[in-house]
Structure formats: structure tokens, C-alpha cells
Design a protein around this motif. Structure first.
Motif, PDB file in Angstrom:
ATOM      1  N   LEU A 132       0.832  -1.202   0.000  1.00  0.00           N
ATOM      2  CA  LEU A 132       0.000   0.000   0.000  1.00  0.00           C
ATOM      3  C   LEU A 132       0.868   1.254   0.000  1.00  0.00           C
ATOM      4  CD1 LEU A 132      -2.958  -0.370   2.568  1.00  0.00           C
ATOM      5  CD2 LEU A 132      -3.141   0.143   0.122  1.00  0.00           C
ATOM      6  N   PHE A 133       0.422   2.272  -0.719  1.00  0.00           N
ATOM      7  CA  PHE A 133       1.050   3.593  -0.705  1.00  0.00           C
ATOM      8  C   PHE A 133       2.544   3.520  -0.995  1.00  0.00           C
ATOM      9  CE2 PHE A 133      -2.536   3.941   2.386  1.00  0.00           C
ATOM     10  CZ  PHE A 133      -3.361   4.694   1.571  1.00  0.00           C
ATOM     11  N   GLY A 134       2.889   2.769  -2.029  1.00  0.00           N
ATOM     12  CA  GLY A 134       4.288   2.655  -2.428  1.00  0.00           C
ATOM     13  C   GLY A 134       5.006   1.473  -1.826  1.00  0.00           C
ATOM     14  N   GLY A 135       4.372   0.766  -0.889  1.00  0.00           N
ATOM     15  CA  GLY A 135       4.970  -0.444  -0.339  1.00  0.00           C
ATOM     16  C   GLY A 135       4.981  -1.559  -1.371  1.00  0.00           C
ATOM     17  N   ARG A 136       5.953  -2.447  -1.268  1.00  0.00           N
ATOM     18  CA  ARG A 136       6.097  -3.544  -2.225  1.00  0.00           C
ATOM     19  C   ARG A 136       5.241  -4.753  -1.806  1.00  0.00           C
ATOM     20  NH1 ARG A 136      11.289  -2.334  -4.234  1.00  0.00           N
ATOM     21  NH2 ARG A 136      11.353  -0.055  -4.422  1.00  0.00           N
ATOM     22  N   ASP A 137       5.014  -5.651  -2.756  1.00  0.00           N
ATOM     23  CA  ASP A 137       4.250  -6.865  -2.494  1.00  0.00           C
ATOM     24  C   ASP A 137       5.112  -7.898  -1.775  1.00  0.00           C
ATOM     25  OD1 ASP A 137       2.287  -5.604  -3.935  1.00  0.00           O
ATOM     26  OD2 ASP A 137       2.463  -6.892  -5.705  1.00  0.00           O
ATOM     27  N   GLY A 138       4.449  -8.777  -0.989  1.00  0.00           N
ATOM     28  CA  GLY A 138       5.139  -9.925  -0.420  1.00  0.00           C
ATOM     29  C   GLY A 138       5.363 -10.987  -1.480  1.00  0.00           C
ATOM     30  N   ILE A 139       6.191 -11.962  -1.158  1.00  0.00           N
ATOM     31  CA  ILE A 139       6.487 -13.020  -2.127  1.00  0.00           C
ATOM     32  C   ILE A 139       5.300 -13.973  -2.230  1.00  0.00           C
ATOM     33  CG2 ILE A 139       8.951 -12.883  -1.664  1.00  0.00           C
ATOM     34  CD1 ILE A 139       8.618 -15.606  -0.145  1.00  0.00           C
ATOM     35  N   PRO A 140       5.152 -14.680  -3.341  1.00  0.00           N
ATOM     36  CA  PRO A 140       4.097 -15.694  -3.459  1.00  0.00           C
ATOM     37  C   PRO A 140       4.472 -16.971  -2.712  1.00  0.00           C
ATOM     38  CG  PRO A 140       5.349 -15.559  -5.493  1.00  0.00           C
ATOM     39  CD  PRO A 140       5.867 -14.467  -4.611  1.00  0.00           C
ATOM     40  N   ILE A 141       3.477 -17.830  -2.543  1.00  0.00           N
ATOM     41  CA  ILE A 141       3.649 -19.137  -1.896  1.00  0.00           C
ATOM     42  C   ILE A 141       4.368 -20.104  -2.841  1.00  0.00           C
ATOM     43  CG2 ILE A 141       2.343 -21.171  -1.132  1.00  0.00           C
ATOM     44  CD1 ILE A 141       0.205 -19.172  -0.123  1.00  0.00           C
ATOM     45  N   ARG A 142       5.125 -21.026  -2.235  1.00  0.00           N
ATOM     46  CA  ARG A 142       5.779 -22.071  -3.032  1.00  0.00           C
ATOM     47  C   ARG A 142       5.748 -23.372  -2.247  1.00  0.00           C
ATOM     48  NH1 ARG A 142      11.453 -23.739  -4.199  1.00  0.00           N
ATOM     49  NH2 ARG A 142      11.483 -24.538  -6.332  1.00  0.00           N
ATOM     50  N   VAL A 143       5.386 -24.478  -2.918  1.00  0.00           N
ATOM     51  CA  VAL A 143       5.338 -25.791  -2.269  1.00  0.00           C
ATOM     52  C   VAL A 143       6.028 -26.817  -3.170  1.00  0.00           C
ATOM     53  CG1 VAL A 143       3.337 -25.442  -0.797  1.00  0.00           C
ATOM     54  CG2 VAL A 143       2.981 -26.081  -3.160  1.00  0.00           C
ATOM     55  N   VAL A 144       6.819 -27.720  -2.547  1.00  0.00           N
ATOM     56  CA  VAL A 144       7.598 -28.711  -3.279  1.00  0.00           C
ATOM     57  C   VAL A 144       7.533 -30.042  -2.530  1.00  0.00           C
ATOM     58  CG1 VAL A 144       9.865 -29.314  -4.229  1.00  0.00           C
ATOM     59  CG2 VAL A 144       9.173 -26.913  -4.092  1.00  0.00           C
ATOM     60  N   LYS A 145       7.365 -31.120  -3.271  1.00  0.00           N
ATOM     61  CA  LYS A 145       7.432 -32.472  -2.700  1.00  0.00           C
ATOM     62  C   LYS A 145       8.843 -33.015  -2.855  1.00  0.00           C
ATOM     63  CE  LYS A 145       5.603 -37.125  -3.642  1.00  0.00           C
ATOM     64  NZ  LYS A 145       4.617 -37.899  -4.448  1.00  0.00           N
ATOM     65  N   ASN A 146       9.391 -33.544  -1.761  1.00  0.00           N
ATOM     66  CA  ASN A 146      10.709 -34.195  -1.758  1.00  0.00           C
ATOM     67  C   ASN A 146      11.806 -33.274  -2.302  1.00  0.00           C
ATOM     68  OD1 ASN A 146       9.529 -36.513  -0.705  1.00  0.00           O
ATOM     69  ND2 ASN A 146       9.206 -37.431  -2.722  1.00  0.00           N
ATOM     70  N   LEU A 147      11.896 -32.096  -1.701  1.00  0.00           N
ATOM     71  CA  LEU A 147      12.894 -31.107  -2.117  1.00  0.00           C
ATOM     72  C   LEU A 147      14.302 -31.697  -2.041  1.00  0.00           C
ATOM     73  CD1 LEU A 147      13.373 -28.062  -2.845  1.00  0.00           C
ATOM     74  CD2 LEU A 147      13.777 -27.716  -0.398  1.00  0.00           C
ATOM     75  N   GLY A 148      15.058 -31.556  -3.136  1.00  0.00           N
ATOM     76  CA  GLY A 148      16.435 -32.020  -3.179  1.00  0.00           C
ATOM     77  C   GLY A 148      16.611 -33.485  -3.505  1.00  0.00           C
ATOM     78  N   ALA A 149      15.533 -34.251  -3.575  1.00  0.00           N
ATOM     79  CA  ALA A 149      15.622 -35.677  -3.893  1.00  0.00           C
ATOM     80  C   ALA A 149      15.521 -35.882  -5.403  1.00  0.00           C
ATOM     81  CB  ALA A 149      14.512 -36.442  -3.175  1.00  0.00           C
ATOM     82  N   ASP A 150      15.806 -37.100  -5.837  1.00  0.00           N
ATOM     83  CA  ASP A 150      15.742 -37.399  -7.266  1.00  0.00           C
ATOM     84  C   ASP A 150      14.339 -37.216  -7.828  1.00  0.00           C
ATOM     85  OD1 ASP A 150      18.413 -38.007  -7.232  1.00  0.00           O
ATOM     86  OD2 ASP A 150      18.112 -40.171  -7.007  1.00  0.00           O
ATOM     87  N   ASP A 151      13.333 -37.456  -6.978  1.00  0.00           N
ATOM     88  CA  ASP A 151      11.944 -37.323  -7.436  1.00  0.00           C
ATOM     89  C   ASP A 151      11.309 -36.009  -6.987  1.00  0.00           C
ATOM     90  OD1 ASP A 151      11.956 -37.977  -4.770  1.00  0.00           O
ATOM     91  OD2 ASP A 151      10.247 -39.361  -4.894  1.00  0.00           O
ATOM     92  N   GLU A 152      12.126 -34.972  -6.835  1.00  0.00           N
ATOM     93  CA  GLU A 152      11.591 -33.660  -6.440  1.00  0.00           C
ATOM     94  C   GLU A 152      10.492 -33.226  -7.414  1.00  0.00           C
ATOM     95  OE1 GLU A 152      13.209 -29.149  -6.854  1.00  0.00           O
ATOM     96  OE2 GLU A 152      14.404 -30.431  -5.518  1.00  0.00           O
ATOM     97  N   LYS A 153       9.425 -32.641  -6.858  1.00  0.00           N
ATOM     98  CA  LYS A 153       8.278 -32.255  -7.669  1.00  0.00           C
ATOM     99  C   LYS A 153       7.704 -30.942  -7.154  1.00  0.00           C
ATOM    100  CE  LYS A 153       3.600 -33.924  -8.871  1.00  0.00           C
ATOM    101  NZ  LYS A 153       2.623 -35.021  -8.615  1.00  0.00           N
ATOM    102  N   VAL A 154       7.700 -29.917  -8.002  1.00  0.00           N
ATOM    103  CA  VAL A 154       7.054 -28.653  -7.646  1.00  0.00           C
ATOM    104  C   VAL A 154       5.547 -28.858  -7.760  1.00  0.00           C
ATOM    105  CG1 VAL A 154       6.767 -26.221  -8.232  1.00  0.00           C
ATOM    106  CG2 VAL A 154       9.021 -27.296  -8.421  1.00  0.00           C
ATOM    107  N   LEU A 155       4.841 -28.567  -6.691  1.00  0.00           N
ATOM    108  CA  LEU A 155       3.405 -28.817  -6.643  1.00  0.00           C
ATOM    109  C   LEU A 155       2.618 -27.536  -6.908  1.00  0.00           C
ATOM    110  CD1 LEU A 155       3.390 -31.016  -3.412  1.00  0.00           C
ATOM    111  CD2 LEU A 155       3.061 -31.823  -5.753  1.00  0.00           C
ATOM    112  N   PRO A 156       1.410 -27.675  -7.426  1.00  0.00           N
ATOM    113  CA  PRO A 156       0.537 -26.510  -7.559  1.00  0.00           C
ATOM    114  C   PRO A 156       0.015 -26.104  -6.180  1.00  0.00           C
ATOM    115  CG  PRO A 156      -0.645 -28.488  -8.179  1.00  0.00           C
ATOM    116  CD  PRO A 156       0.774 -28.915  -7.921  1.00  0.00           C
ATOM    117  N   ILE A 157      -0.615 -24.945  -6.111  1.00  0.00           N
ATOM    118  CA  ILE A 157      -1.104 -24.492  -4.806  1.00  0.00           C
ATOM    119  C   ILE A 157      -2.482 -25.045  -4.477  1.00  0.00           C
ATOM    120  CG2 ILE A 157       0.288 -22.417  -4.676  1.00  0.00           C
ATOM    121  CD1 ILE A 157      -2.164 -20.884  -5.677  1.00  0.00           C
TER     122      ILE A 157
END
Length: 615
Positions: free
Chosen positions: A498-523
Motif C-alpha cells: 500500500l502507498f508505495g509499499g512492495r508486495d510480499g512473495i508468493p507461496i511455493r510448495v515442493v514435494k521431496n525437495l532435493g531428492a531425485d523425485d523432487e516435484k514442484v506442486l501446484p497451490i
């Protein structure tokens, strides 16, 4: 026994001292009733605050809410009670002393199906004089997915058991056939049975407390005070509205997309606010909002009305919120829309969708009228619901349902930064859930829980920090996980500044982060399987910033760098503050005052005009 409806025997005014005592006692009555429910329940989610209560008069009008009640719940208690009166026709139609009615129908005043409401009439000398109501989020009410939070549900029937006004206790005796029917549709009936009994006993607490007030002050005085409580709230709100300019203001926000049709893009939630003085009224016209979506992000008339009232309450905290507010606030809805879904549209994720967007719109509207009272965008509520068999040693392979809401950042406001890693705006009384208790109760552990650096919107008063977590599954059978949120990476963006302030970051969700089967999930997803030792990684949004970041106190920027809320890069890029690092290990950091002054001058000169006025 049946009797007469006694709405008000006396029109005589109560003296100010007695009125003050009784109006406060009504609120305390609700707090005690809700406290009894929390003490006796078996659901962890109710225990930590996803619960509310109300005292209503014989017409089903809300007289008092509690001090820590959930906003979306309270807005639904009045239409829920009036649905009971409508179906059972008052005392003439079958409402009797000792009755308790169960209810969760979203289209007649409920919210989503897990929010179970229990409504009890109160009689005095044969006359129906009031109702009590408690509402709590049950961990499961059936449906296609554990926890009854199916983001991909095409209609209400895939979400769980719909309960119209239903007499669960008749003349003080539990109807076991009705109870058995409900429990047969629930995955963890032991917990639900405990919650049912807790709701019934909470109603008895409210009945006893009102009876003690009547014994002490007399029926005439108590009923007159209930009536005057509504009049008092109405007058208080009118006084606030008359201090505001008349006019019309418009804004809109967006649900990221329909999970069943993501190619159609963002779904608008539009609010046009009109303030008038004669008669005093605030009208919220939502007819610019989009059609209902084919998933659970829709709001109903009851929940969206609650969002409008709750959003207004944040601006005017002094007048007690009750039915007196509804004499001033008028809502206009488009028929069959994302903010006014009708049967059989799904609604399980409404608080993440239409409700949250409505409250965000209300805040932005009032920011144009009373900028020093409003705040920037808050993080979006997220539902994390998992179910399965707890096959760890000593757990007897019991079925479990685990429900968790993540925390995030609130928007900055005039004079104060947003709350870091706080509870969602839909329920200020809700506690952050203890990770230690979660790990003890369910087969999951947390590998990480920490504020997210640079997650908030920059501002003269920055937004609050978002939360990063890594949830690990411990049982050998894994879990079925469902998730509902909004303001993700594929949407229009994070919480707005508001009034020149910036937006916050969006949400992010991931299954098995860093593993071979890592999968970015929808929200929005349902029934995602995560096996033993698999992980669910999540980053919640930070709040939007309020005001020009280049006007933030450089010392406050340095403090945020030391606390790792913001990075050195953000301090320079967003706030124009140059910080020299003399010894990072010893946290010897110093602001370069001259370089900061020069950089801020340079950044201001490079900005395009925004057209947004200062608060």
C-alpha cells in the motif's frame, strides 16, 4: 417443554452501570462457553483455537461474540441459528427445552463442511428467550479425501457430509441414531464423538451462565440489555461512519485460477464500497465478481458477508460486533458467483479463496478513506491436511487425520511493521500450532521451521516475514496429502503493498525437495501420496509493505539485516541503505550515512510516477 417465544418483555431502558455490566457479561458468557469446549474437545484443531461461540436472542440475532472468536465463524452464527428457527418453526414447530441442533450447510449460513455448528435454545419459565451457538472445525466430516478439504472437488458431495438443521439432542437426551449416522460418515469417529459431547456441554455452560444472570438481575433487565446491546453497537458504528466522507470507492483482487480450469486465468473478486450519511450506511456491492469456479475456492453468501463485516471491524475495533452492525452494513451479491455460491458448488477452500480476497478488498477500500487505520495485504491462509494409518510402534495402526494451517506475514500498517509468522487474518484468536505437539500426535516431524529472508514487501513499515517449513513423513505407509492455498507463483502475485509499499512473495510448495523425485506442486492439489521419509517443503508469503521503503528508518533496516529478516542486497536495492560489514562473525555492521543519502536520492530520481498518494 414447549412454550412461547419471548423476544423482549420490556422496552424500558436499563441504567448505564447495569447495562455495562451485562453487556460485558454476555461476552464473558461466550468466552466461558468456548473455553469449556476447548477444554473438553478431542480435536487438536479446536483446542488451538479454530472455534467460536455466540449468544443470540430469540429471533436468532447475534447479541455477543467472544473475545478470541474466529471472524469467519462469527459471521455465520446468525444465519445458522435462523435456519434452525426456520426449519423447526420456533417453539410452535418443535424447538424444546434441552434441545441441541447440529448444522454445517454452507448455503444456509454455514462456512465449509468441517466447521460444525451446534445451536441450543434457552428457555426461562417456559418461554424461549435466547440461543447459544458454538462452532468448531472438526478434523474430518467425510468426503473423498482425509480431512474433507478436497481442493479439486467438483461439487459439495465430494467434500463431505452436509448436515441441514438436525436435532441431535432432544429434551436433554442425545439421539443415538442421529449421532451414529453422523459418525458413520467420519474417518475418526472417536475424536468426533468427543467433540460432539464437548459442544453439547458447552451449550449447557452458556445456559447456566445466562440463568445466573437472570436470577441476579431479573429477566426483564437481561432481555432489555440484550436488545440495548444491539442498539449500542449500531450507534457506535454510526458515529464512526459519520466521521467518514461520503462517496464511492472500487477495488478488486483475484483468486489465482480455477484448479479445474487453470487456463482461464485469475478469477476476479470485486467490491464497490459506498458510504452515505442519511441514512448512515456502508454498502458493499460485489456484482463485479466472477462466476463460481469448479472447485472449492467459492464463498457463500454467509461467509462472504462475514468477510465484509470482519474486514470493516478491523477498521473500527471499538464498536462491539453483533447484529447491530448488520443494520448499517449492506451487502449486494451477484447471483450464483464466486462470492455467492449456491448448491452444489464446492466451498471447502473458501477462506483461502473468496473470503480472503474479500477481506483484502475491504482493507484496500478503507485505505482510501482512512489510510492510517488500514494495513497492506496479508499472507494467504493455507490448509495442509494429511491422513493415513499410524503404523509406528505402540500406535495400534489407528487411522489419523492431521490438519495444519501455516503461518505467514501480515501487512504493514501506519506506524508499525506487519506481524512476523502470524496466524491468518480469518481468525485472530487462533494460535500458531506447536510443532512439538504435532510431532507427538501424528507420524510427522519438522526438519525446518524458520522465517524467510526477504519474503516480506518492503515499505516505510515493512510486511511481516513468511515462514519456511519442511515436513517429513515418518510412518511406513506414508500419507495422503491435500493442500489448498492461493497467491502462488503462477498467480497474479503475493500480498499487495500500500502507498508505495512492495508486495510480499508468493507461496511455493515442493514435494521431496532435493531428492531425485523432487516435484514442484501446484497451490491446489488433493490426495498426493508422500511415502515414508518423504518431505513436503513450503514457503508462505510475507505481508505487503506500507509506504515508501526509502522513508524507512535506516536503523530499522540495519536491525532487520542483523535479524536476517532482510538481506544486505534488499537493504540496498529496496531501502537504499548502504551497510558496511566490518566483521560478519561478530555482527559488526555499520550504516554508511552519506552513501545511503546519495543512493536514496538516485533511486527516487529513477522511479516512474506511480499516481499513488501518500498516506
Amino acid at each position: 417443554m414447549t412454550g412461547r417465544t419471548q423476544a423482549s418483555r420490556s422496552e424500558a431502558a436499563v441504567d448505564p452501570v447495569t447495562f455495562s455490566i451485562l453487556s460485558s457479561a454476555f461476552v464473558s458468557l461466550v468466552d466461558e462457553m468456548v473455553g469449556a469446549l476447548q477444554d473438553a474437545c478431542l480435536s487438536f484443531v479446536i483446542y488451538v483455537g479454530d472455534v467460536s461461540g455466540g449468544l443470540l436472542n430469540a429471533r436468532g440475532e447475534l447479541v455477543a461474540q467472544g473475545t478470541r472468536d474466529v471472524a469467519v465463524h462469527v459471521g455465520a452464527l446468525q444465519p445458522s441459528t435462523q435456519a434452525v428457527i426456520e426449519d423447526f418453526g420456533g417453539v410452535e414447530g418443535g424447538i424444546e427445552e434441552g434441545d441441541v441442533y447440529a448444522f454445517n450447510d454452507p448455503y444456509r449460513g454455514g462456512t465449509h463442511l468441517p466447521d460444525m455448528t451446534f445451536i441450543s435454545p434457552i428457555f426461562w419459565e417456559g418461554d424461549l428467550i435466547a440461543f447459544t451457538a458454538t462452532k468448531g472445525h472438526w478434523s474430518d466430516v467425510g468426503g473423498a479425501t482425509p480431512g474433507s478439504m478436497n481442493a479439486l472437488a467438483a461439487d459439495i458431495h465430494a467434500e463431505g457430509l452436509v448436515i441441514p438443521p438436525l436435532k441431535i439432542v432432544s429434551r436433554g437426551v442425545i439421539r443415538h441414531d442421529v449421532r451414529n449416522l453422523i459418525m458413520a460418515n467420519i474417518r475418526v469417529p472417536v475424536n468426533a464423538t468427543g467433540d460432539l459431547i464437548a459442544h453439547i456441554e458447552a451449550a449447557r455452560v452458556g445456559e447456566r451462565r445466562l440463568g445466573s444472570l437472570i436470577t441476579k438481575y431479573g429477566l426483564e433487565t437481561v432481555l432489555a440489555s440484550m436488545r440495548q446491546t444491539l442498539d449500542h453497537s449500531e450507534r457506535e458504528l454510526i458515529a464512526e461512519i459519520l466521521q467518514c466522507p461520503e462517496g464511492t470507492w472500487v477495488t478488486e483482487d483475484f483468486i489465482d485460477y480455477d484448479p479445474q480450469a487453470p487456463e482461464e486465468g485469475p478469477v476476479p473478486v470485486s467490491v464497490k464500497m459506498t458510504i452515505q450519511h442519511d441514512p448512515p450506511r456502508v454498502t458493499y456491492d460485489m456484482r463485479g465478481s466472477g462466476p463460481p469456479v469448479r472447485s472449492g475456492m467459492n464463498g457463500t453468501r454467509g461467509s462472504t458477508t462475514g468477510a465484509l463485516v470482519a474486514g470493516t471491524k478491523y477498521i473500527f475495533p471499538k464498536p462491539p460486533m453483533n447484529a447491530g452492525w448488520l443494520r448499517i452494513i449492506r451487502a449486494v451479491f451477484p447471483e450464483t458467483s464466486v462470492v455467492n455460491a449456491v448448491r452444489p458448488y464446492a466451498v471447502c477452500g473458501e477462506v483461502s479463496g473468496a473470503y480472503e480476497k474479500t477481506t483484502a478488498c475491504v482493507q484496500r477500500l478503507w485505505a482510501q478513506v482512512l489510510p492510517h487505520r488500514s494495513f497492506a495485504g496479508n499472507f494467504n491462509l493455507e490448509y495442509v491436511v494429511a491422513g493415513g494409518i499410524d503404523d509406528r510402534p505402540g500406535r495400534h495402526s489407528n487411522y489419523f487425520v492431521y490438519y495444519h494451517w501455516h503461518t505467514g506475514g501480515w501487512g504493514g500498517k501506519y506506524g508499525a511493521d506487519g506481524r512476523d509468522c502470524g496466524a491468518a487474518i480469518f481468525g485472530l484468536g487462533i494460535l500458531n500450532q506447536s510443532s512439538e505437539v504435532i510431532e507427538r500426535m501424528w507420524p510427522v516431524t519438522f526438519d525446518r521451521l524458520a522465517p524467510v529472508t526477504d519474503s516480506m514487501g518492503a515499505g516505510r513499515w515493512r510486511g511481516g516475514a513468511g515462514l519456511e517449513s519442511v515436513l517429513r513423513v515418518e510412518n511406513s505407509g506414508g500419507v495422503r496429502l491435500s493442500y489448498i492455498a492461493d497467491r502462488g507463483e503462477d498467480g497474479p502475485g503475493g500480498p499487495r503493498g500500500l502507498f508505495g509499499g512492495r508486495d510480499g512473495i508468493p507461496i511455493r510448495v515442493v514435494k521431496n525437495l532435493g531428492a531425485d523425485d523432487e516435484k514442484v506442486l501446484p497451490i491446489y492439489f488433493a490426495d498426493e501420496f508422500i511415502g515414508q521419509h518423504g518431505t513436503f517443503y513450503h514457503v508462505s508469503s510475507g505481508g505487503g509493505g506500507y509506504g515508501d521503503p526509502l522513508e524507512r528508518d535506516p536503523d530499522a533496516v540495519l536491525e532487520d539485516v542483523l535479524d536476517r529478516y532482510i538481506s544486505l542486497e534488499s537493504a540496498r536495492r529496496d531501502y537504499g541503505v548502504v551497510i558496511d560489514v566490518r566483521d560478519a562473525d561478530l555482527l559488526e555492521y555499520r550504516i554508511d550515512i552519506e552513501a545511503t543519502r546519495a543512493l536514496r536520492t538516485e533511486l527516487r530520481a529513477a522511479r516512474p510516477p506511480t499516481g499513488e498518494t501518500k498516506p
